[in-house]
Design a protein around this motif. Structure first.
Motif, PDB file in Angstrom:
ATOM      1  N   ALA A  81       0.836  -1.204   0.000  1.00  0.00           N
ATOM      2  CA  ALA A  81       0.000   0.000   0.000  1.00  0.00           C
ATOM      3  C   ALA A  81       0.873   1.258   0.000  1.00  0.00           C
ATOM      4  CB  ALA A  81      -0.911  -0.003   1.222  1.00  0.00           C
ATOM      5  N   GLU A  82       1.983   1.212   0.748  1.00  0.00           N
ATOM      6  CA  GLU A  82       2.908   2.354   0.767  1.00  0.00           C
ATOM      7  C   GLU A  82       3.507   2.590  -0.616  1.00  0.00           C
ATOM      8  OE1 GLU A  82       4.758   5.531   2.616  1.00  0.00           O
ATOM      9  OE2 GLU A  82       3.350   4.156   3.537  1.00  0.00           O
ATOM     10  N   LYS A  83       3.878   1.507  -1.308  1.00  0.00           N
ATOM     11  CA  LYS A  83       4.420   1.636  -2.668  1.00  0.00           C
ATOM     12  C   LYS A  83       3.381   2.238  -3.614  1.00  0.00           C
ATOM     13  CE  LYS A  83       7.694  -2.209  -2.376  1.00  0.00           C
ATOM     14  NZ  LYS A  83       7.971  -3.591  -2.813  1.00  0.00           N
ATOM     15  N   GLU A  84       2.138   1.725  -3.511  1.00  0.00           N
ATOM     16  CA  GLU A  84       1.072   2.258  -4.368  1.00  0.00           C
ATOM     17  C   GLU A  84       0.818   3.729  -4.053  1.00  0.00           C
ATOM     18  OE1 GLU A  84      -0.672   0.956  -6.927  1.00  0.00           O
ATOM     19  OE2 GLU A  84       0.715  -0.734  -6.796  1.00  0.00           O
ATOM     20  N   TYR A  85       0.838   4.081  -2.765  1.00  0.00           N
ATOM     21  CA  TYR A  85       0.646   5.471  -2.373  1.00  0.00           C
ATOM     22  C   TYR A  85       1.741   6.354  -2.969  1.00  0.00           C
ATOM     23  CZ  TYR A  85       0.735   9.628   0.561  1.00  0.00           C
ATOM     24  OH  TYR A  85       0.771  10.917   1.004  1.00  0.00           O
ATOM     25  N   LYS A  86       2.995   5.870  -2.912  1.00  0.00           N
ATOM     26  CA  LYS A  86       4.099   6.650  -3.479  1.00  0.00           C
ATOM     27  C   LYS A  86       3.939   6.813  -4.981  1.00  0.00           C
ATOM     28  CE  LYS A  86       7.596   5.720   0.023  1.00  0.00           C
ATOM     29  NZ  LYS A  86       8.868   5.064   0.345  1.00  0.00           N
ATOM     30  N   LYS A  87       3.511   5.729  -5.665  1.00  0.00           N
ATOM     31  CA  LYS A  87       3.297   5.823  -7.117  1.00  0.00           C
ATOM     32  C   LYS A  87       2.228   6.852  -7.439  1.00  0.00           C
ATOM     33  CE  LYS A  87       4.556   1.078  -8.376  1.00  0.00           C
ATOM     34  NZ  LYS A  87       4.022  -0.213  -8.845  1.00  0.00           N
ATOM     35  N   ILE A  88       1.107   6.762  -6.714  1.00  0.00           N
ATOM     36  CA  ILE A  88       0.006   7.709  -6.962  1.00  0.00           C
ATOM     37  C   ILE A  88       0.452   9.125  -6.627  1.00  0.00           C
ATOM     38  CG2 ILE A  88      -2.291   8.387  -6.157  1.00  0.00           C
ATOM     39  CD1 ILE A  88      -2.901   5.388  -5.838  1.00  0.00           C
ATOM     40  N   TYR A  89       1.185   9.293  -5.538  1.00  0.00           N
ATOM     41  CA  TYR A  89       1.678  10.616  -5.154  1.00  0.00           C
ATOM     42  C   TYR A  89       2.607  11.173  -6.231  1.00  0.00           C
ATOM     43  CZ  TYR A  89       3.684  14.306  -2.270  1.00  0.00           C
ATOM     44  OH  TYR A  89       4.095  15.512  -1.785  1.00  0.00           O
ATOM     45  N   ASP A  90       3.495  10.313  -6.743  1.00  0.00           N
ATOM     46  CA  ASP A  90       4.398  10.749  -7.816  1.00  0.00           C
ATOM     47  C   ASP A  90       3.622  11.122  -9.076  1.00  0.00           C
ATOM     48  OD1 ASP A  90       6.541  10.375  -6.148  1.00  0.00           O
ATOM     49  OD2 ASP A  90       7.086   8.397  -6.967  1.00  0.00           O
ATOM     50  N   ARG A  91       2.609  10.312  -9.419  1.00  0.00           N
ATOM     51  CA  ARG A  91       1.792  10.629 -10.603  1.00  0.00           C
ATOM     52  C   ARG A  91       1.070  11.954 -10.416  1.00  0.00           C
ATOM     53  NH1 ARG A  91      -1.026   4.794 -11.458  1.00  0.00           N
ATOM     54  NH2 ARG A  91       0.832   3.654 -12.092  1.00  0.00           N
ATOM     55  N   ILE A  92       0.507  12.170  -9.236  1.00  0.00           N
ATOM     56  CA  ILE A  92      -0.183  13.441  -8.971  1.00  0.00           C
ATOM     57  C   ILE A  92       0.800  14.597  -9.076  1.00  0.00           C
ATOM     58  CG2 ILE A  92      -1.324  14.780  -7.160  1.00  0.00           C
ATOM     59  CD1 ILE A  92      -2.689  12.188  -6.275  1.00  0.00           C
ATOM     60  N   GLY A  93       2.014  14.405  -8.533  1.00  0.00           N
ATOM     61  CA  GLY A  93       3.040  15.454  -8.631  1.00  0.00           C
ATOM     62  C   GLY A  93       3.426  15.740 -10.068  1.00  0.00           C
ATOM     63  N   GLU A  94       3.603  14.667 -10.874  1.00  0.00           N
ATOM     64  CA  GLU A  94       3.938  14.862 -12.285  1.00  0.00           C
ATOM     65  C   GLU A  94       2.800  15.565 -13.015  1.00  0.00           C
ATOM     66  OE1 GLU A  94       4.794  10.968 -13.714  1.00  0.00           O
ATOM     67  OE2 GLU A  94       6.683  10.811 -12.619  1.00  0.00           O
ATOM     68  N   SER A  95       1.553  15.137 -12.720  1.00  0.00           N
ATOM     69  CA  SER A  95       0.399  15.786 -13.358  1.00  0.00           C
ATOM     70  C   SER A  95       0.326  17.254 -12.962  1.00  0.00           C
ATOM     71  CB  SER A  95      -0.899  15.086 -12.957  1.00  0.00           C
ATOM     72  OG  SER A  95      -0.889  13.755 -13.373  1.00  0.00           O
ATOM     73  N   ALA A  96       0.582  17.552 -11.714  1.00  0.00           N
ATOM     74  CA  ALA A  96       0.546  18.952 -11.264  1.00  0.00           C
ATOM     75  C   ALA A  96       1.629  19.764 -11.956  1.00  0.00           C
ATOM     76  CB  ALA A  96       0.714  19.021  -9.752  1.00  0.00           C
ATOM     77  N   GLN A  97       2.830  19.178 -12.096  1.00  0.00           N
ATOM     78  CA  GLN A  97       3.906  19.896 -12.791  1.00  0.00           C
ATOM     79  C   GLN A  97       3.559  20.113 -14.260  1.00  0.00           C
ATOM     80  OE1 GLN A  97       7.430  17.582 -12.087  1.00  0.00           O
ATOM     81  NE2 GLN A  97       7.738  18.410 -10.019  1.00  0.00           N
ATOM     82  N   ALA A  98       2.971  19.077 -14.898  1.00  0.00           N
ATOM     83  CA  ALA A  98       2.580  19.211 -16.305  1.00  0.00           C
ATOM     84  C   ALA A  98       1.501  20.275 -16.453  1.00  0.00           C
ATOM     85  CB  ALA A  98       2.096  17.870 -16.846  1.00  0.00           C
ATOM     86  N   MET A  99       0.528  20.289 -15.529  1.00  0.00           N
ATOM     87  CA  MET A  99      -0.520  21.305 -15.588  1.00  0.00           C
ATOM     88  C   MET A  99       0.061  22.696 -15.361  1.00  0.00           C
ATOM     89  SD  MET A  99      -3.529  19.314 -13.531  1.00  0.00           S
ATOM     90  CE  MET A  99      -4.574  20.708 -13.359  1.00  0.00           C
ATOM     91  N   GLU A 100       1.000  22.801 -14.438  1.00  0.00           N
ATOM     92  CA  GLU A 100       1.629  24.097 -14.182  1.00  0.00           C
ATOM     93  C   GLU A 100       2.405  24.581 -15.404  1.00  0.00           C
ATOM     94  OE1 GLU A 100       4.793  25.977 -10.972  1.00  0.00           O
ATOM     95  OE2 GLU A 100       3.760  24.110 -10.495  1.00  0.00           O
ATOM     96  N   ALA A 101       3.115  23.652 -16.053  1.00  0.00           N
ATOM     97  CA  ALA A 101       3.874  24.024 -17.256  1.00  0.00           C
ATOM     98  C   ALA A 101       2.932  24.446 -18.384  1.00  0.00           C
ATOM     99  CB  ALA A 101       4.745  22.855 -17.698  1.00  0.00           C
ATOM    100  N   SER A 102       1.852  23.679 -18.583  1.00  0.00           N
ATOM    101  CA  SER A 102       0.915  24.040 -19.663  1.00  0.00           C
ATOM    102  C   SER A 102       0.191  25.346 -19.336  1.00  0.00           C
ATOM    103  CB  SER A 102      -0.092  22.912 -19.895  1.00  0.00           C
ATOM    104  OG  SER A 102      -0.902  22.740 -18.766  1.00  0.00           O
TER     105      SER A 102
END
Length: 190
Positions: free
Chosen positions: A124-145
């Motif tokens: 569950a911790e690994k999945e949480y980290k993956k989801i957290y990383d994806r959310i962070g990447e999505s936020a960075q992509a949204m910020e860049a766009s």
């Protein structure tokens, strides 16, 4: 003969009780009904083993002896008490073995369950980290766009302010000038 009968009749009741024993030697040392393990909630394999041992124990086949002295009665009681103590100790040891085996089984189960829970928590911790990383990447992509969108809007606005509006003003002034000259409207200064 008469003397013997008179002598037997002259004996006191205490002396008669000492000559015959109510407990013959041929009785088994341990009777299963003496300790009812099932009614006390001790229906374990050790109590079953003790009952099996008691039922298979050979009884003394010596003829019944009469107890003539109090010391014989004491010896009999002492031997029976020792026998009961040995059986109780054996039962206690068997019960302790069963309890330790149950404790060991429960400990192993608890350990396995703890390891399984730890594994689930790690996953569950690994999945949480993956989801957290994806959310962070999505936020960075949204910020860049969003930054690119803002730059384009500012460039378009700037171009409109610098180029398009003056061009539109010049075009509008030319159209007004041509209409004035065509209809002969004088220029009014205000």
């Amino acid at each position: 003969m008469k003397k013997r009968a008179i002598a037997a009749a002259a004996k006191s009741p205490e002396e008669k009780d000492l000559t015959t024993s109510p407990l013959p030697f041929a009785t088994p040392l341990f009777t299963p009904n003496l300790f009812d393990f099932k009614s006390k909630g001790f229906a374990t394999s050790s109590s079953k083993k003790c009952l099996a041992l008691a039922s298979t124990r050979p009884t003394k086949s010596s003829p019944q002896k009469t107890l003539t002295k109090i010391s014989d009665l004491r010896d009999l009681v002492s031997s029976r008490t020792d026998s009961i103590k040995r059986h109780l100790d054996l039962s206690h040891a068997e019960i302790l073995k069963d309890i330790e085996a149950s404790h060991s089984r429960l400990s192993k189960r608890f350990k396995i369950q703890t390891q399984a829970c730890q594994q689930v928590m790690d996953e569950a911790e690994k999945e949480y980290k993956k989801i957290y990383d994806r959310i962070g990447e999505s936020a960075q992509a949204m910020e860049a766009s969003y930054g690119e969108f803002i730059k384009e809007v500012q460039a378009t606005t700037s171009r409109a302010c610098k180029i398009s509006i003056p061009e539109l003003m010049q075009s509008a002034e030319k159209s007004i000038e041509s209409l004035r000259s065509r209809y002969g409207i004088p220029l009014t200064s205000g």
